[in-house]
Design an enzyme around this catalytic site. Structure first.
Site, short mmCIF file in Angstrom:
data_model
loop_
_atom_site.label_atom_id
_atom_site.label_comp_id
_atom_site.label_asym_id
_atom_site.label_seq_id
_atom_site.Cartn_x
_atom_site.Cartn_y
_atom_site.Cartn_z
N ASP A 92 0.88 -1.16 0.00
CA ASP A 92 0.00 0.00 0.00
C ASP A 92 0.92 1.21 0.00
O ASP A 92 1.61 1.47 1.00
CB ASP A 92 -0.87 -0.06 1.27
N LYS A 97 2.28 11.72 -16.82
CA LYS A 97 1.23 12.71 -16.86
C LYS A 97 -0.07 12.04 -16.44
O LYS A 97 -0.15 10.82 -16.53
CB LYS A 97 1.12 13.32 -18.24
N HIS A 104 4.94 11.30 -23.64
CA HIS A 104 5.44 10.30 -24.59
C HIS A 104 5.46 10.80 -26.03
O HIS A 104 6.14 10.22 -26.87
CB HIS A 104 4.70 8.97 -24.45
N LYS A 144 8.29 10.19 -29.71
CA LYS A 144 7.91 9.68 -31.04
C LYS A 144 8.98 10.07 -32.05
O LYS A 144 9.46 11.21 -32.06
CB LYS A 144 6.54 10.22 -31.45
N GLU A 203 -8.10 10.81 -32.51
CA GLU A 203 -8.12 9.41 -32.12
C GLU A 203 -9.47 8.81 -32.49
O GLU A 203 -10.48 9.53 -32.47
CB GLU A 203 -7.95 9.28 -30.62
N ASP A 238 -5.99 16.56 -20.74
CA ASP A 238 -5.41 15.26 -21.09
C ASP A 238 -4.46 15.36 -22.28
O ASP A 238 -3.47 14.64 -22.34
CB ASP A 238 -6.56 14.29 -21.41
N HIS A 268 0.69 17.14 -24.74
CA HIS A 268 1.14 16.69 -26.07
C HIS A 268 1.07 17.79 -27.13
O HIS A 268 2.03 18.03 -27.85
CB HIS A 268 0.28 15.51 -26.54
N LYS A 294 -11.45 12.53 -29.22
CA LYS A 294 -11.65 11.08 -29.22
C LYS A 294 -12.84 10.78 -30.12
O LYS A 294 -13.66 11.65 -30.39
CB LYS A 294 -11.93 10.58 -27.80
C1 BG6 Z 1 -2.40 9.85 -23.46
C2 BG6 Z 1 -3.80 10.29 -23.15
O1 BG6 Z 1 -1.47 10.72 -22.88
O2 BG6 Z 1 -2.21 9.84 -24.86
C3 BG6 Z 1 -4.82 9.39 -23.81
O3 BG6 Z 1 -4.01 10.26 -21.74
C4 BG6 Z 1 -4.53 9.29 -25.30
O4 BG6 Z 1 -6.15 9.84 -23.59
C5 BG6 Z 1 -3.07 8.95 -25.56
O5 BG6 Z 1 -5.38 8.28 -25.83
C6 BG6 Z 1 -2.74 9.03 -27.03
O6 BG6 Z 1 -1.44 8.54 -27.25
P1 BG6 Z 1 -1.03 7.96 -28.67
O7 BG6 Z 1 0.43 7.69 -28.56
O8 BG6 Z 1 -1.85 6.73 -28.88
O9 BG6 Z 1 -1.37 9.02 -29.67
#
Ligand code: BG6
Length: 487
Positions: A93, A147, A177, A181, A215, A234, A239, A339
């Site tokens: 925990d 994040k 992330h 890329k 997405e 988000d 990003h 999304k």
């Molecule tokens: C994440 C978000 O950081 O990135 C998600 O929290 C999103 O909501 C994702 O789906 C998208 O990442 P990628 O690499 O699939 O474009």
């Protein structure tokens, strides 16, 4: 687990070790690093989770999930068996200070420890404090913060201040992330490694910039987090703003982490703050309604499991941003993410200004030159040019110079998480966010969140599988522009 395990050269301790991120991204990335011999032979991966599992139970759990997230030719059962030899599981925990004794008992590596915090951000500061109290943080330790880092400026500052009590800034890896890329990293090379773009990379030669991260997936099983966050927090806060920074920054004096991050920070600080009138005019929030996405009928956001009844969370944002500096004077930056959109497609479009004068007179209209950088699903760079249409007249015809980055080199292209994890191990901070950068991004985003509240802004519905609400096209049409949606 006992202290009988021999000390290793590297221990990667993953908090949230049984969570979605771990089995979808982190373990597949570490498997690839293992397969390609990028981890020290003795490196261990220690997953920390709440579940009262034995190591075997954890391995069963992961074994049933992670392999499907490893691309087919790379997965093989023998290598996987080799990989899981590195894996250990500690049930604890994380809010219970004495429980960290279980981690100490492992005799963590004296050479290098990486603590990867893939938990809810509300747990970050407690975990750092307990690690420190348990004597597990040393000068060679590194901490990776996933994040979202906070939900607004104050919460981000509070996390940063607390983490700084236990780790020096050079030990802190705030991950985004998108910075891992390949095509995003390539953008720096495109800009600063080619003489032809830089002189034109500014107003008035560039007319507008578009950044789209679309997405097709919906909120999935993440409503618990997402319904309280929304697309601005988000995706845009991190990003999309990071992509904007790389497009807009000045050439750093070197690739050293602080030189690159200094330049990105200047861009974030130059973003023009939006007041209520700007927010009303230049931002669009949307929420997906029922529709057809990826060829299948899709529920509305409101019908997804875990979404609060009547939720006003946005699953789509489009906005027009401005950078207050000489390079970008009057060049609008249009950002859009959502999304359940028509296609999975992330692109940066640099639209160059029209020619001031054309000797070709009437006939097919000139199309502006566009540099189209596609980040996903494929990785490519296209440059739209005008050429002569074959035949006797001097008619113009648009064509694309196409560069498919995947086929331009035989070298393996590592996924973002693998690349970034290797950066952490090697101590390379260039592709991670510094504290001031992260806070500057919140400083620009927060007034938009507040403004939406003040304006009682409801998200506009858009059909799942579409390109978002009509107001998003209207945002562009106002300036005789349109979103670029070709692939
Ligand atoms: C994440 C978000 O950081 O990135 C998600 O929290 C999103 O909501 C994702 O789906 C998208 O990442 P990628 O690499 O699939 O474009």
């Amino acid at each position: 687990m006992t202290s009988s395990i021999p000390p290793s050269e590297l221990d990667i301790v993953i908090f949230g070790g049984a969570g979605d991120l771990s089995f979808r991204k982190l373990l597949p990335a570490l498997y690839m690093a293992h397969l390609h011999e990028r981890l020290p032979a003795s490196a261990r991966i220690i997953a920390v989770g709440r579940q009262p599992w034995s190591r075997e139970q954890y391995l069963d759990f992961i074994g049933a999930r992670s392999p499907q997230f490893i691309e087919a030719p790379s997965f093989d059962a023998v290598s996987w068996d080799g990989f899981v030899q590195r894996l250990h599981y500690v049930s604890l925990d994380v809010t219970d200070a004495p429980a960290y004794e279980a981690l100490r008992a492992l005799g963590l590596s004296a050479v290098q420890r990486v603590f990867y915090l893939a938990t809810a951000p509300g747990l970050f500061t407690g975990i750092c404090a307990h690690l420190d109290t348990a004597g597990l943080v040393d000068a060679h330790s590194r901490v990776v913060l996933e994040k979202p880092l906070g939900t607004d400026l104050a919460s981000a500052q509070a996390i940063n201040t607390e983490v700084a009590r236990h780790f020096r800034e050079e030990q802190i890896y705030r991950i985004d992330h998108y910075l891992g890329k390949e095509t995003v990293q390539n953008l720096m090379v495109l800009r600063f490694g080619n003489a032809m773009f830089e002189p034109l990379w500014r107003a008035p030669f560039i007319k507008s910039v578009q950044i789209t991260v679309a997405e097709t997936v919906g909120v999935g099983s993440r409503a618990g987090f997402y319904d309280g966050a929304g697309a601005l927090r988000d995706m845009v806060q991190n990003h999309l703003l990071q992509l904007l920074c790389i497009v807009a920054m000045e050439q750093p004096i070197s690739l050293d982490a602080d030189d690159v991050r200094d330049e990105k920070l200047k861009v974030l600080r130059s973003l023009r703050k939006m007041d209520l009138a700007d927010i009303r005019r230049d931002t669009v929030r949307g929420q997906y309604a029922e529709g057809v996405a990826d060829g299948q009928s899709a529920l509305s956001y409101q019908q997804e499991e875990g979404v609060a009844p009547g939720s006003r969370t946005e699953t789509f944002v489009a906005l027009r941003a401005h950078i207050n500096n000489a390079r970008w004077a009057n060049v609008p930056f249009f950002l859009r993410t959502g999304k359940r959109m028509a296609k999975r497609h992330s692109q940066i479009i640099i639209e160059f200004a029209e020619q001031p004068f054309s000797i070709f007179g009437a006939g097919p209209k000139h199309q502006p030159n566009r540099l189209i950088i596609t980040l996903q699903p494929e990785e490519s760079i296209h440059l739209g040019l005008m050429v002569k249409e074959p035949g006797s007249g001097m008619n113009l015809h648009p064509v694309k110079l196409e560069l498919d980055l995947q086929s331009s080199s035989n070298k393996r292209r590592a996924e973002a998480y693998e690349r970034l994890l290797i950066d952490v191990i090697k101590g390379r901070l260039t592709h991670f966010m510094r504290r001031d950068e992260l806070e500057a991004a919140w400083r620009w985003v927060e007034p938009i969140l507040d403004g939406w509240q003040a304006l009682d802004d409801k998200p506009r519905p858009y059909a799942a599988g579409s390109w978002g609400p009509a107001a998003s096209s209207a945002l562009m049409a106002r300036e005789n522009l349109s979103w670029f949606e070709e692939t």
